[in-house]
Scaffold this motif. Structure first.
Motif, PDB file in Angstrom:
ATOM      1  N   THR B  15       0.741  -1.245   0.060  1.00 18.49           N
ATOM      2  CA  THR B  15      -0.144   0.042  -0.005  1.00 18.49           C
ATOM      3  C   THR B  15       1.040   1.354   0.052  1.00 18.49           C
ATOM      4  O   THR B  15       0.308   2.264  -0.253  1.00 18.49           O
ATOM      5  N   ALA B  75      -1.840  -3.792  -2.978  1.00 22.53           N
ATOM      6  CA  ALA B  75      -2.486  -2.752  -2.793  1.00 22.53           C
ATOM      7  C   ALA B  75      -3.579  -2.615  -1.943  1.00 22.53           C
ATOM      8  O   ALA B  75      -4.754  -3.284  -2.138  1.00 22.53           O
ATOM      9  N   CYS B  79      -4.583   2.751  -1.375  1.00 20.67           N
ATOM     10  CA  CYS B  79      -3.387   2.799  -2.144  1.00 20.67           C
ATOM     11  C   CYS B  79      -3.678   3.268  -3.654  1.00 20.67           C
ATOM     12  O   CYS B  79      -4.790   2.795  -3.972  1.00 20.67           O
ATOM     13  N   SER B 126       2.947   9.397  -1.963  1.00 22.40           N
ATOM     14  CA  SER B 126       2.616   8.014  -2.287  1.00 22.40           C
ATOM     15  C   SER B 126       3.752   7.540  -3.576  1.00 22.40           C
ATOM     16  O   SER B 126       4.177   6.584  -3.323  1.00 22.40           O
TER      17      SER B 126
END
Lengths: 238, 238
Positions: B15, B75, B79, B126
């Motif tokens: 994630t 994920a 995510c 991210s």
């Protein structure tokens, strides 16, 4: 559009996806000039900034455990140094040419993103280009012997940057044996052996600022081998 | 702030940096539901979208040359699947739980970025988290033998997620031997040998949903070794 996206897949970790559009906003950041040979960022420096190379060229490396230095990438014009979320630098950035670098704070980056979403998208592209590169690196290291990684780098360079000259293909690139060694995670001596062998086999020759490929088909075959130098003694390629 | 930034350094590729704030905007994208076991993205699918896991869990892998599958990451909720600049997918994403995924086009992402620069910054975080992870992976593969990589993964997990229970440290994690093998690029059989050896040495024991560390100091020493199993025969640790 398509051509633009192909630029996200680099073979050599050099500048990744350069962001021309950020040049318009350097008046908002903090600009510094670095003579050739000077340090731009030391490990341990307080960051939380996005660096942006206005001109020049930096070499970015990291130190690993007991002082082993590892090349991460070269940063040429319009390359970004993604340190916006890094409190204390883990990188060592040295100017290999006279360089000028702008540092933006998160506040300034937010301001630019709000004003110009083209820049936001280009910054994302630049990050994506790095992700693509390092994922490929992990896969290469997972599946290929160091000698084969050298051959694969040369072959990919040939496909992306090769120019046909007479009955050869030439790549105009200033890539030292040390660079090849560091990019592929292969010992310098091994790189030297592989290049020597490729030359004797009349497949490829590396000159100072140029790589000459004399037999692309054979080079391609070698990219699928499991070892290169073990075949050396026999001097046989199918 | 500092705590937030530490979340950018993940030990297991799961994630990365989840983006809660994007949940507010899923009405703008295209939302689809995937029952457990179904494919979310095939290699070759037309993408140019940013995927966002509303709930559930996906396994993201890539296919490499002659059909070898390589795990890239898991994920979980919030995510993102960074496929905004990917014309044709090179990944294979499978729902390992009932999942709901939202896909945003570049136009929609620009719209969100303009309205909410917090989301833009979180998307960058991210991406940064992925870069951090894969750079560390390349360095690990460069410097450490597969057996040592297994030990290093377990040690780092212990530092980040370990909980003291009696005179042991426990990590509550559902990490199969196959996962460890794929994450570290170590053969399944080698992972099994290393875990068996660590158990016999009374250093560490892996159970179904838990890893129990009985001797962290010895585990730490092993992270600096060049090989683990070569010492096996002698059964000696300093």
């Amino acid at each position: 559009m398509k051509e633009d996206l192909e630029k996200l897949n680099v073979v050599v970790p050099d500048t990744f996806f350069p962001i021309e559009k950020l040049a318009k906003y350097t008046h908002l950041g903090s600009v510094k000039t670095y003579p050739k040979g000077s340090t731009v960022v030391f490990p341990g420096d307080k960051m939380l900034t996005l660096g942006y190379v206005i001109y020049g060229r930096l070499r970015i490396s990291t130190f690993f455990e007991d002082e082993r230095e590892k090349l991460l990438y070269f940063a040429g014009q319009h390359c970004i140094l993604a340190l916006l979320f890094t409190e204390l630098s883990e990188i060592y950035a040295v100017a290999t040419e006279d360089s000028r670098v702008c540092f933006f704070s998160e506040r300034q980056i937010r301001q630019i993103f709000r004003a110009d979403d083209d820049v936001a998208i280009d910054v994302l592209k630049s990050y994506q280009s790095k992700i693509n590169y390092y994922i490929k690196q992990v896969t290469e290291m997972d599946y290929f012997n160091p000698t084969v990684r050298v051959v694969r780098l040369l072959y990919k360079l040939c496909l992306t940057s090769g120019i046909e000259v007479d009955d050869c293909i030439e790549i105009n690139i200033d890539l030292s044996m040390k660079d090849i060694s560091e990019i592929t995670g292969t010992h310098y001596v091994t790189v030297s052996k592989v290049l020597g062998w490729l030359r004797r086999q009349n497949i490829l020759e590396k000159k100072k600022n140029k790589i000459i490929i004399r037999n692309l088909a054979k080079l391609n075959i070698l990219t699928h081998e499991t070892h290169i130098l073990e075949a050396t003694n026999e001097k046989i390629i199918k």
